[in-house]
Structures are given as C-alpha cells and as structure tokens.
Design an enzyme around this catalytic site. Structure first.
Site, PDB file in Angstrom:
ATOM      1  N   SER A 197       9.607  -8.122  -1.751  1.00  0.00           N
ATOM      2  CA  SER A 197       8.430  -8.952  -1.581  1.00  0.00           C
ATOM      3  C   SER A 197       7.429  -8.002  -0.332  1.00  0.00           C
ATOM      4  O   SER A 197       6.858  -8.576   0.446  1.00  0.00           O
ATOM      5  CB  SER A 197       8.540 -10.453  -1.031  1.00  0.00           C
ATOM      6  OG  SER A 197       9.256 -11.031  -2.068  1.00  0.00           O
ATOM      7  N   GLU A 208      18.247  -5.524 -10.334  1.00  0.00           N
ATOM      8  CA  GLU A 208      18.192  -6.344 -11.691  1.00  0.00           C
ATOM      9  C   GLU A 208      19.038  -5.701 -12.672  1.00  0.00           C
ATOM     10  O   GLU A 208      19.564  -6.299 -13.574  1.00  0.00           O
ATOM     11  CB  GLU A 208      16.824  -6.189 -12.220  1.00  0.00           C
ATOM     12  CG  GLU A 208      15.719  -7.329 -11.276  1.00  0.00           C
ATOM     13  CD  GLU A 208      14.547  -6.849 -10.805  1.00  0.00           C
ATOM     14  OE1 GLU A 208      14.203  -5.736 -11.492  1.00  0.00           O
ATOM     15  OE2 GLU A 208      14.065  -7.178  -9.935  1.00  0.00           O
ATOM     16  N   GLY A 250      10.888 -10.334  -5.373  1.00  0.00           N
ATOM     17  CA  GLY A 250      10.165 -11.033  -6.352  1.00  0.00           C
ATOM     18  C   GLY A 250      10.048 -12.706  -5.902  1.00  0.00           C
ATOM     19  O   GLY A 250       9.627 -13.374  -6.575  1.00  0.00           O
ATOM     20  N   GLU A 273      17.699  -3.532  -0.793  1.00  0.00           N
ATOM     21  CA  GLU A 273      16.522  -4.565  -1.079  1.00  0.00           C
ATOM     22  C   GLU A 273      17.663  -6.014  -1.076  1.00  0.00           C
ATOM     23  O   GLU A 273      18.364  -6.087  -2.149  1.00  0.00           O
ATOM     24  CB  GLU A 273      16.513  -4.224  -2.635  1.00  0.00           C
ATOM     25  CG  GLU A 273      15.600  -2.933  -2.434  1.00  0.00           C
ATOM     26  CD  GLU A 273      14.814  -2.807  -4.018  1.00  0.00           C
ATOM     27  OE1 GLU A 273      13.396  -2.495  -3.823  1.00  0.00           O
ATOM     28  OE2 GLU A 273      15.179  -2.990  -5.057  1.00  0.00           O
ATOM     29  N   HIS A 330      19.672  -0.565  -9.235  1.00  0.00           N
ATOM     30  CA  HIS A 330      18.475  -1.723  -8.890  1.00  0.00           C
ATOM     31  C   HIS A 330      19.364  -3.075  -9.089  1.00  0.00           C
ATOM     32  O   HIS A 330      20.008  -3.293 -10.059  1.00  0.00           O
ATOM     33  CB  HIS A 330      17.522  -1.787  -9.675  1.00  0.00           C
ATOM     34  CG  HIS A 330      16.103  -2.557  -9.021  1.00  0.00           C
ATOM     35  ND1 HIS A 330      16.228  -3.724  -9.377  1.00  0.00           N
ATOM     36  CD2 HIS A 330      15.295  -2.387  -8.297  1.00  0.00           C
ATOM     37  CE1 HIS A 330      15.127  -4.457  -8.742  1.00  0.00           C
ATOM     38  NE2 HIS A 330      14.657  -3.487  -7.980  1.00  0.00           N
ATOM     39  N   LYS A 363       9.024  -2.007 -13.107  1.00  0.00           N
ATOM     40  CA  LYS A 363       9.694  -2.790 -13.773  1.00  0.00           C
ATOM     41  C   LYS A 363       9.447  -2.871 -15.091  1.00  0.00           C
ATOM     42  O   LYS A 363       8.705  -1.884 -15.474  1.00  0.00           O
ATOM     43  CB  LYS A 363       9.774  -3.953 -13.015  1.00  0.00           C
ATOM     44  CG  LYS A 363      10.185  -4.114 -11.551  1.00  0.00           C
ATOM     45  CD  LYS A 363      10.725  -5.340 -10.889  1.00  0.00           C
ATOM     46  CE  LYS A 363      11.028  -5.069  -9.542  1.00  0.00           C
ATOM     47  NZ  LYS A 363      11.582  -6.340  -8.890  1.00  0.00           N
ATOM     48  N   ASN A 388       7.950   0.361  -7.858  1.00  0.00           N
ATOM     49  CA  ASN A 388       8.775  -0.036  -9.057  1.00  0.00           C
ATOM     50  C   ASN A 388       8.169  -0.770 -10.093  1.00  0.00           C
ATOM     51  O   ASN A 388       8.063  -2.031  -9.718  1.00  0.00           O
ATOM     52  CB  ASN A 388      10.173  -0.431  -8.572  1.00  0.00           C
ATOM     53  CG  ASN A 388      10.961  -0.845  -9.819  1.00  0.00           C
ATOM     54  OD1 ASN A 388      10.709  -0.546 -10.852  1.00  0.00           O
ATOM     55  ND2 ASN A 388      12.113  -1.731  -9.358  1.00  0.00           N
TER      56      ASN A 388
HETATM   57  P1  13P Z   1       9.050  -7.191  -5.292  1.00  0.00           P
HETATM   58  O1  13P Z   1       8.369  -6.404  -4.193  1.00  0.00           O
HETATM   59  O2  13P Z   1       8.492  -7.557  -6.391  1.00  0.00           O
HETATM   60  O3  13P Z   1      10.031  -8.326  -4.472  1.00  0.00           O
HETATM   61  O4  13P Z   1      10.181  -6.117  -5.994  1.00  0.00           O
HETATM   62  C1  13P Z   1      11.050  -5.451  -5.101  1.00  0.00           C
HETATM   63  C2  13P Z   1      11.756  -4.374  -5.852  1.00  0.00           C
HETATM   64  O5  13P Z   1      12.789  -4.963  -6.700  1.00  0.00           O
HETATM   65  C3  13P Z   1      11.427  -3.039  -6.074  1.00  0.00           C
HETATM   66  O6  13P Z   1      12.388  -2.402  -6.519  1.00  0.00           O
END
Ligand code: 13P
Length: 252
Positions: A214, A98, A174, A168, A96, A11, A9
């Site tokens: 992560s 976010e 992140g 997640e 997701h 982002k 992803n």
């Molecule tokens: P990170 O791997 O940057 O923690 O993000 C995970 C994520 O949100 C994948 O959709």
C-alpha cells in the site's frame, strides 16, 4: 550511498492498449528525475515486449513478475530467465507473497529462481514478509529471517550484489493498511543486520531494501525518510501513471 529504486508491480492487470499507455505515462512523467532514482516496471509476461518497446531509449527498466528456474524444455506455461533477458528484462521479482501464499511457492523453489535469474543475467528482487498472524504472534523476525536465509542460500558475495530485497508485509499488500515508517524501518534494519551476518557489512550496506504494501503518493515520502528504506515496490498505485510518478519523485 544507495541509490533509490522504485519498481511497479502491475500484477495481473492492464491489457494490450493500457499497458503501453501506462508505460508511456511513466516514461514522460519520470523525465526530470532521470539518473536520480532507478525505476522499473513489471508488466504481465504477455505485455513485456510491447512495454519494453514503449520504454526504449528511456531510463525506465523492464522487469518480470516471476521467472522459472529451468533454462528451457518441457515446462508447460513457464518462462525462463533466458526468455526474459531476450525480451529486454533487467529485473525479475522472485517469491512475491502472492506466489508464496496464493500459488504455493516454497522457499526452496524461490531460491532456485533467484539463482536462475542471476545465472541468466537478471537482477532478482527477492520478496519477503510476514502474514498478519505471524506479526501478531511476534514471529516477524523469525519468518523474514527464514525467508532470507533460504531464499539466498548458496549465493556467493559476488552474486549477492545483483540482488534487491523487498520487504512486503503481507497484511499491508492491497489492503490500504501501510506499515508505519517505524514498522518498516525496524524490519529493514533487521534485514540489513542479517545480511551483515550472512555476508559482511560492506555488502549489507550496499544491498537495496525496498518496502512494499500500500505504498502511495502520500506515504512514499515518509517511508523513504527511513534510513534503511531504499525504495518501494508498488502494486496498486503503479497502475496509474500519475500516482506512480509521484511516488518515484517522492523517492529521489
Ligand atoms: P500494493 O501496493 O497494491 O499493496 O501491492 C504491493 C505489492 O505487492 C507489490 O509487489
């Protein structure tokens, strides 16, 4: 036997040039694991077509980071499943964290998106996961159960076979704070048990559950060792072709 599924992803990252370079790096790096693991990349909407072109005749699939639930019309700024299918997407991330916590999406909206994705011929990746406060208050199971039940509401068993679940934990996204393999396995097993209750054991045994938060080359292998971890949804580490490829290889 569930085939591993690793998705990147991206982002809100990359640009015209770097998105193509990244896709090319993933294609060439994954050549020797073709067929052994399913791999997808989810670039920003505006780069889908050019990334799709870079993936041509590879086994890497294209996915979107979101989808709107209406098919077309006056929905300024939104993108339909038909449009995503048109530019070559196979997958669509829905719900997701976010989008839930930054943009404010509700379980009800996410459920509409999951339905629209399937109706449009896309394979939804439904993301679920608890906030740190919820984990500390021992509410992980309650939150994830609610997100699963509401997110999948109204999906027939046939439609369910199109779905991937991504667990997640929001506190791991992140932050560099990965869930331990045991923490991931505990929630993944809970999700699979819930799927068996909502559908049946056969369907529950077939649905792939990715872990995200992560995920890195040095922890991918141990996470993937867990029985109910069937793949990874990778954020930050998917922006470097070498790291993403190493994660894919650790997931075979
Ligand atoms: P990170 O791997 O940057 O923690 O993000 C995970 C994520 O949100 C994948 O959709």
């Amino acid at each position: 036997m569930r085939k591993s599924f690793v998705a990147g992803n991206w982002k809100m990252n990359t640009d015209v040039h770097s998105s193509v370079k990244l896709a090319q790096g993933v294609v060439s790096g994954c050549k020797d694991v073709v067929g052994k693991v399913d791999v997808a990349v989810c670039p920003p909407f505006v780069y889908l077509q050019q990334v799709g072109a870079a993936l041509q005749s590879s086994h890497i699939a294209l996915g979107s980071q979101d989808v709107y639930f209406e098919q077309k019309g006056a929905f300024t700024g939104e993108i339909s499943s038909a449009m995503l299918k048109d530019v070559g997407c196979a997958y669509a991330i829905c719900g997701h964290s976010e989008r839930r916590h930054v943009i404010g999406e509700t379980d009800e909206l996410i459920n509409k998106k999951v339905h629209a994705a399937i109706l449009g011929g896309l394979l939804p990746i439904l993301c679920v996961g608890e906030l740190i406060e919820e984990r500390k208050a021992n509410k992980t199971a309650e939150v994830v159960t609610r997100q699963m039940k509401k997110g999948l509401a109204g999906l027939t068993p046939e439609k369910m076979s199109a779905v991937t679940i991504a667990y997640e934990p929001v506190w791991a996204i992140g932050t560099g704070l990965t869930a331990t393999p045991q923490q991931a396995q505990e929630v993944h097993a809970m999700i699979r048990k819930l799927l068996a209750e909502m559908y049946d054991r056969k369907i529950a045994g077939e649905i792939r559950i990715q872990y995200g938060g992560s995920a890195k080359p040095d922890n991918a292998g141990e996470l993937m060792q867990e029985e109910d971890v069937d793949g990874l949804l990778v954020g930050g580490a998917s922006l470097k072709a070498d790291d993403f490829v190493a994660i894919v290889k650790a997931s075979v």
